[in-house]
Design an enzyme around this catalytic site. Structure first.
Site, mmCIF file in Angstrom:
data_model
loop_
_atom_site.group_PDB
_atom_site.id
_atom_site.type_symbol
_atom_site.label_atom_id
_atom_site.label_comp_id
_atom_site.label_asym_id
_atom_site.label_seq_id
_atom_site.Cartn_x
_atom_site.Cartn_y
_atom_site.Cartn_z
ATOM 1 N N SER A 81 10.511 5.557 15.738
ATOM 2 C CA SER A 81 9.256 5.169 16.380
ATOM 3 C C SER A 81 9.561 4.757 17.812
ATOM 4 C CB SER A 81 8.605 4.012 15.608
ATOM 5 O OG SER A 81 8.286 4.409 14.295
ATOM 6 N N LEU A 82 9.287 5.646 18.739
ATOM 7 C CA LEU A 82 9.643 5.411 20.151
ATOM 8 C C LEU A 82 8.472 4.796 20.917
ATOM 9 C CD1 LEU A 82 12.131 5.870 21.994
ATOM 10 C CD2 LEU A 82 10.970 7.942 22.792
ATOM 11 N N HIS A 83 7.379 5.546 21.019
ATOM 12 C CA HIS A 83 6.089 5.071 21.520
ATOM 13 C C HIS A 83 6.050 4.701 23.005
ATOM 14 C CE1 HIS A 83 5.205 5.272 17.357
ATOM 15 N NE2 HIS A 83 5.721 4.111 17.027
ATOM 16 N N ASN B 41 -4.567 5.103 14.629
ATOM 17 C CA ASN B 41 -5.542 4.686 13.621
ATOM 18 C C ASN B 41 -6.016 3.287 14.009
ATOM 19 O OD1 ASN B 41 -6.945 5.442 11.301
ATOM 20 N ND2 ASN B 41 -5.072 5.905 10.165
ATOM 21 N N GLY C 222 6.434 -2.361 6.745
ATOM 22 C CA GLY C 222 7.811 -2.833 6.791
ATOM 23 C C GLY C 222 8.727 -1.928 7.597
ATOM 24 N N GLU C 223 9.891 -2.446 7.926
ATOM 25 C CA GLU C 223 10.941 -1.704 8.615
ATOM 26 C C GLU C 223 11.981 -1.265 7.581
ATOM 27 O OE1 GLU C 223 13.796 0.094 10.323
ATOM 28 O OE2 GLU C 223 12.047 -0.336 11.574
ATOM 29 N N GLU D 57 0.831 -1.197 0.000
ATOM 30 C CA GLU D 57 0.000 0.000 0.000
ATOM 31 C C GLU D 57 0.865 1.247 0.000
ATOM 32 O OE1 GLU D 57 -2.444 -0.212 3.484
ATOM 33 O OE2 GLU D 57 -2.804 -2.347 3.198
ATOM 34 N N CYS E 68 5.992 -7.432 7.909
ATOM 35 C CA CYS E 68 7.010 -6.866 8.789
ATOM 36 C C CYS E 68 7.287 -7.839 9.926
ATOM 37 C CB CYS E 68 6.534 -5.526 9.354
ATOM 38 S SG CYS E 68 7.732 -4.693 10.410
ATOM 39 N N CYS F 129 -1.400 1.484 8.152
ATOM 40 C CA CYS F 129 -0.590 0.592 7.320
ATOM 41 C C CYS F 129 -1.110 -0.839 7.401
ATOM 42 C CB CYS F 129 0.873 0.626 7.779
ATOM 43 S SG CYS F 129 1.664 2.211 7.553
ATOM 44 N N SER G 169 11.837 6.386 8.560
ATOM 45 C CA SER G 169 11.458 6.034 9.924
ATOM 46 C C SER G 169 11.929 4.624 10.266
ATOM 47 C CB SER G 169 9.932 6.114 10.080
ATOM 48 O OG SER G 169 9.536 5.677 11.362
#
Length: 338
Positions: free
Chosen positions: A209-211, A285, A154-155, A87, A107, A327, A186
């Site tokens: 991407s910490l989160h 999302n 994906g990474e 996508e 991923c 995603c 990212s």
């Protein structure tokens, strides 16, 4: 070979290899990316060169399977040559059109809140398959691309060479000519590749991407943290910032009751400290992962705590919630329908 696999450097090397003037590489770039040329016969080259190019290269692009669109966003589902799907998303922003591209089919990072991780990695994409996403968006929606986020399925740093070549292609002046400061790659924290990325001749922007503000919570949300804990990620990010003189983005998806309290914000501010980083707070999302998005009021309070502690923070505008822009959602919907 696919012509869209070739970065400017690799295409110049190709011409040197066949004993021809490498300046022809940029003539081809101007043709295929600026003028939409899809045949080598349209170039004013000697017959021997045209024949060699036709023998060595093709112009294959992913096939557009499905399109969804709303006022501020659009999304394409693309079929690859082996029947896999990826996508890509267009986000219409005040400063221009930004696209988000995928780098793998599936991923393996296993982030608990991520739809992409529900499909284990099948394979990495080629440079041409990543570049093809940008070309598809531009063609279908007849738009110029002003910014690129490499943070779809994906990474990216698990497909490092293809992503590095894509960044060269997308930023080439005779290609799609997106400014390097408008292209962001990212990663969820593949530390060795952050250093390698920083050492490239001309890297684009970096987002991590910490989160979560500590290892305990990040271990729960993101299994990669067990291999590369937060302290190592922050050191690598600081190396990138020092080496490139660019501010690093820390992405922080807001999950209701999980990582969104004022205490979490205080911890996050302490973690950033005086580093030249900024926090991008991302509305979740919603998928079928079981997590829920934080309320707008919670996000605003979280952002205010960060700013009170001297940390630059922004709240990302939400795009495409009504067209399943997370995603992997469109692919999942399509496969379910099939």
């Amino acid at each position: 070979m696919n012509i869209y696999d070739y970065s400017p450097r690799k295409l110049r090397n190709y011409f040197e290899y066949i004993g021809e003037n490498p300046a022809k590489a940029m003539i081809i770039y101007d043709g295929i990316y600026r003028r939409g040329v899809r045949s080598f016969s349209e170039f004013n080259f000697a017959e021997r060169i045209t024949e060699r190019l036709n023998a060595d290269f093709n112009f294959a692009l992913p096939r557009i399977v499905e399109k969804r669109e709303c006022e501020d966003a659009a999304k394409l589902l693309l079929e690859l040559s082996d029947g896999e799907f990826v996508e890509t998303v267009l986000m219409r922003q005040r400063f221009g059109n930004c696209i988000c591209v995928s780098t793998q089919v599936g991923c393996n990072m296993g982030c608990k809140f991520c739809q992409s991780g529900l499909l284990k990695k099948r394979r990495s994409l080629t440079t041409a398959e990543i570049t093809g996403q940008a070309l598809a968006i531009s063609a279908v929606f007849d738009c110029r691309i002003d910014g690129v986020s490499v943070m779809g399925i994906g990474e990216p740093f698990d497909n490092f060479e293809a992503v590095a070549d894509f960044c060269e292609i997308i930023t080439e002046d005779k290609g799609l000519a997106v400014g390097r400061r408008h292209v962001t790659v990212s990663t969820c924290g593949v530390v060795p590749k952050i250093y390698e990325y920083a050492d490239l001749p001309r890297p684009c922007n970096l987002a991590i991407s910490l989160h979560a503000p500590d290892d305990r919570l990040r271990n729960e949300l993101m299994p990669i943290n067990k291999a590369y804990p937060i302290a190592e990620v922050m050191r690598a990010a600081e190396y990138f910032s020092d080496k490139t003189h660019r501010r690093v983005t820390l992405e922080y998806v807001m999950l209701e009751g999980i990582n969104d309290t004022p205490t979490h914000a205080e911890q996050l501010a302490a973690l950033v400290g005086k580093r030249d980083f900024y926090i991008n707070l991302i509305p979740y999302n919603s998928t079928d992962s079981g997590y829920k998005k934080s309320s707008p009021e919670t996000v605003s309070e979280f952002c205010a705590v960060l700013k009170e502690n001297g940390v630059i923070a922004t709240k990302r505008r939400e795009f495409g919630a009504n067209l399943n822009a997370a995603c992997g959602q469109l692919r999942a919907d399509y496969m379910e329908e099939k």
